[in-house]
Design a protein around this motif. Structure first.
Motif, PDB file in Angstrom:
ATOM      1  N   LEU A  22      51.167  49.149  28.960  1.00 44.48           N
ATOM      2  CA  LEU A  22      50.459  49.646  30.135  1.00 44.48           C
ATOM      3  C   LEU A  22      50.386  48.541  31.171  1.00 44.48           C
ATOM      4  N   VAL A  23      50.379  48.906  32.429  1.00 47.62           N
ATOM      5  CA  VAL A  23      50.273  47.934  33.519  1.00 47.62           C
ATOM      6  C   VAL A  23      49.085  48.332  34.381  1.00 47.62           C
ATOM      7  N   GLN A  24      48.236  47.360  34.659  1.00 49.62           N
ATOM      8  CA  GLN A  24      47.032  47.618  35.438  1.00 49.62           C
ATOM      9  C   GLN A  24      46.798  46.444  36.386  1.00 49.62           C
ATOM     10  N   ASN A  25      46.144  46.691  37.530  1.00 45.53           N
ATOM     11  CA  ASN A  25      45.948  45.613  38.490  1.00 45.53           C
ATOM     12  C   ASN A  25      44.640  44.860  38.282  1.00 45.53           C
ATOM     13  N   ALA A  26      43.864  45.224  37.285  1.00 46.07           N
ATOM     14  CA  ALA A  26      42.620  44.521  36.977  1.00 46.07           C
ATOM     15  C   ALA A  26      42.277  44.739  35.511  1.00 46.07           C
ATOM     16  N   LEU A  27      41.437  43.855  35.013  1.00 49.86           N
ATOM     17  CA  LEU A  27      40.924  43.976  33.650  1.00 49.86           C
ATOM     18  C   LEU A  27      39.416  44.181  33.723  1.00 49.86           C
ATOM     19  N   PRO A  28      38.816  44.687  32.677  1.00 50.35           N
ATOM     20  CA  PRO A  28      37.359  44.840  32.694  1.00 50.35           C
ATOM     21  C   PRO A  28      36.610  43.530  32.982  1.00 50.35           C
ATOM     22  N   THR A  29      37.229  42.395  32.712  1.00 49.53           N
ATOM     23  CA  THR A  29      36.572  41.118  33.010  1.00 49.53           C
ATOM     24  C   THR A  29      36.453  40.881  34.517  1.00 49.53           C
ATOM     25  N   HIS A  30      37.186  41.629  35.338  1.00 52.96           N
ATOM     26  CA  HIS A  30      37.093  41.511  36.791  1.00 52.96           C
ATOM     27  C   HIS A  30      35.975  42.378  37.368  1.00 52.96           C
ATOM     28  N   TYR A  31      35.427  43.262  36.567  1.00 53.58           N
ATOM     29  CA  TYR A  31      34.390  44.173  37.050  1.00 53.58           C
ATOM     30  C   TYR A  31      33.062  43.426  37.156  1.00 53.58           C
ATOM     31  N   SER A  32      32.324  43.721  38.200  1.00 54.39           N
ATOM     32  CA  SER A  32      30.981  43.157  38.343  1.00 54.39           C
ATOM     33  C   SER A  32      29.959  44.284  38.209  1.00 54.39           C
ATOM     34  N   ALA A  33      28.721  43.929  37.937  1.00 58.65           N
ATOM     35  CA  ALA A  33      27.662  44.934  37.831  1.00 58.65           C
ATOM     36  C   ALA A  33      27.535  45.694  39.147  1.00 58.65           C
ATOM     37  N   GLN A  34      27.658  45.004  40.266  1.00 56.47           N
ATOM     38  CA  GLN A  34      27.543  45.635  41.580  1.00 56.47           C
ATOM     39  C   GLN A  34      28.695  46.621  41.821  1.00 56.47           C
ATOM     40  N   GLY A  35      29.921  46.219  41.476  1.00 59.94           N
ATOM     41  CA  GLY A  35      31.072  47.102  41.643  1.00 59.94           C
ATOM     42  C   GLY A  35      30.962  48.347  40.782  1.00 59.94           C
ATOM     43  N   LEU A  36      30.547  48.170  39.526  1.00 61.37           N
ATOM     44  CA  LEU A  36      30.390  49.314  38.625  1.00 61.37           C
ATOM     45  C   LEU A  36      29.258  50.229  39.080  1.00 61.37           C
ATOM     46  N   GLN A  37      28.185  49.633  39.594  1.00 63.33           N
ATOM     47  CA  GLN A  37      27.061  50.437  40.085  1.00 63.33           C
ATOM     48  C   GLN A  37      27.489  51.294  41.279  1.00 63.33           C
ATOM     49  N   LEU A  38      28.255  50.704  42.195  1.00 68.05           N
ATOM     50  CA  LEU A  38      28.765  51.458  43.349  1.00 68.05           C
ATOM     51  C   LEU A  38      29.636  52.620  42.877  1.00 68.05           C
ATOM     52  N   ALA A 103      47.290  37.407  54.055  1.00 64.66           N
ATOM     53  CA  ALA A 103      47.700  36.397  55.032  1.00 64.66           C
ATOM     54  C   ALA A 103      48.703  37.050  55.970  1.00 64.66           C
ATOM     55  N   ARG A 104      49.020  36.354  57.037  1.00 67.90           N
ATOM     56  CA  ARG A 104      49.928  36.911  58.044  1.00 67.90           C
ATOM     57  C   ARG A 104      51.269  37.332  57.434  1.00 67.90           C
ATOM     58  N   GLN A 105      51.804  36.546  56.540  1.00 73.87           N
ATOM     59  CA  GLN A 105      53.086  36.855  55.912  1.00 73.87           C
ATOM     60  C   GLN A 105      52.941  37.397  54.493  1.00 73.87           C
ATOM     61  N   LYS A 106      51.692  37.727  54.099  1.00 69.23           N
ATOM     62  CA  LYS A 106      51.448  38.205  52.730  1.00 69.23           C
ATOM     63  C   LYS A 106      50.524  39.415  52.792  1.00 69.23           C
ATOM     64  N   HIS A 107      51.116  40.591  52.694  1.00 73.00           N
ATOM     65  CA  HIS A 107      50.335  41.820  52.782  1.00 73.00           C
ATOM     66  C   HIS A 107      50.104  42.448  51.417  1.00 73.00           C
ATOM     67  N   LEU A 108      50.249  41.690  50.382  1.00 75.42           N
ATOM     68  CA  LEU A 108      49.970  42.142  49.029  1.00 75.42           C
ATOM     69  C   LEU A 108      48.645  41.511  48.624  1.00 75.42           C
ATOM     70  N   GLY A 109      47.553  42.263  48.714  1.00 77.23           N
ATOM     71  CA  GLY A 109      46.212  41.723  48.509  1.00 77.23           C
ATOM     72  C   GLY A 109      45.957  41.188  47.121  1.00 77.23           C
ATOM     73  N   ASN A 110      46.441  41.872  46.111  1.00 78.95           N
ATOM     74  CA  ASN A 110      46.248  41.456  44.733  1.00 78.95           C
ATOM     75  C   ASN A 110      47.630  41.372  44.083  1.00 78.95           C
ATOM     76  N   PRO A 111      48.160  40.156  43.925  1.00 78.96           N
ATOM     77  CA  PRO A 111      49.530  40.016  43.417  1.00 78.96           C
ATOM     78  C   PRO A 111      49.656  40.104  41.901  1.00 78.96           C
ATOM     79  N   TYR A 112      48.562  40.415  41.203  1.00 78.28           N
ATOM     80  CA  TYR A 112      48.597  40.370  39.745  1.00 78.28           C
ATOM     81  C   TYR A 112      48.725  41.754  39.127  1.00 78.28           C
ATOM     82  N   LEU A 113      49.548  41.824  38.119  1.00 79.79           N
ATOM     83  CA  LEU A 113      49.652  42.999  37.269  1.00 79.79           C
ATOM     84  C   LEU A 113      49.418  42.524  35.845  1.00 79.79           C
ATOM     85  N   PHE A 114      48.539  43.190  35.144  1.00 79.21           N
ATOM     86  CA  PHE A 114      48.202  42.798  33.780  1.00 79.21           C
ATOM     87  C   PHE A 114      48.867  43.751  32.795  1.00 79.21           C
ATOM     88  N   LEU A 115      49.529  43.175  31.813  1.00 77.55           N
ATOM     89  CA  LEU A 115      50.207  43.952  30.781  1.00 77.55           C
ATOM     90  C   LEU A 115      49.238  44.187  29.631  1.00 77.55           C
TER      91      LEU A 115
END
Length: 135
Positions: A22-38, A103-115
């Motif tokens: 599976l490929v995902q752009n975030a892991l549960p360790t990236h979640y914050s209480a505020q983000g989950l509450q929203l 950035a001006r030459q970088k329009h990929l906000g999150n460059p990470y994909l997690f396997l």
């Protein structure tokens, strides 16, 4: 895609599970209480289904980035001003993804994909590595 890691994804054939990555752009360790509450508040208010929750996190995070750009652009907004403001976003925390930077030459906000892979014995999703795009 990572959204298969939600409940429907676990209904796959037992023979397929050991070979599935599976490929995902975030892991549960990236979640914050505020983000989950929203997210939970929006899910409750709009009766969002649990299915594809990871995809919902990605969409909500994208909207949070757009709102940040719009707020920073101010009342006299135009396309150029919005683009400049989006390109100035650095280490923005959505609470549901890895930090976002543009950035001006970088329009990929999150460059990470997690396997991820499903552990056949525990039936749990486990991280197996990370890919970095655009760097």
């Amino acid at each position: 895609p990572g959204y298969l890691a939600t409940a429907p994804g676990f209904r796959l054939s037992k023979e397929l599970i050991p070979h599935l990555v599976l490929v995902q752009n975030a892991l549960p360790t990236h979640y914050s209480a505020q983000g989950l509450q929203l997210y939970k508040q929006l899910a409750r208010d709009y009766d969002l289904p649990y299915t594809y929750q990871n995809l919902q996190f990605q969409v909500l995070s994208s909207m949070m980035v757009l709102v940040e750009g719009l707020k920073n652009a101010g009342r006299d907004i135009d396309r150029t001003r919005l683009q400049e403001e989006l390109e100035s976003i650095k280490d923005f925390h959505t609470g549901l993804t890895h930090t976002v930077t543009f950035a001006r030459q970088k329009h990929l906000g999150n460059p990470y994909l997690f396997l991820l892979q499903i552990n056949k014995q525990s039936n749990q999703v486990e991280p197996r590595g990370r890919l970095t795009w655009g760097e």
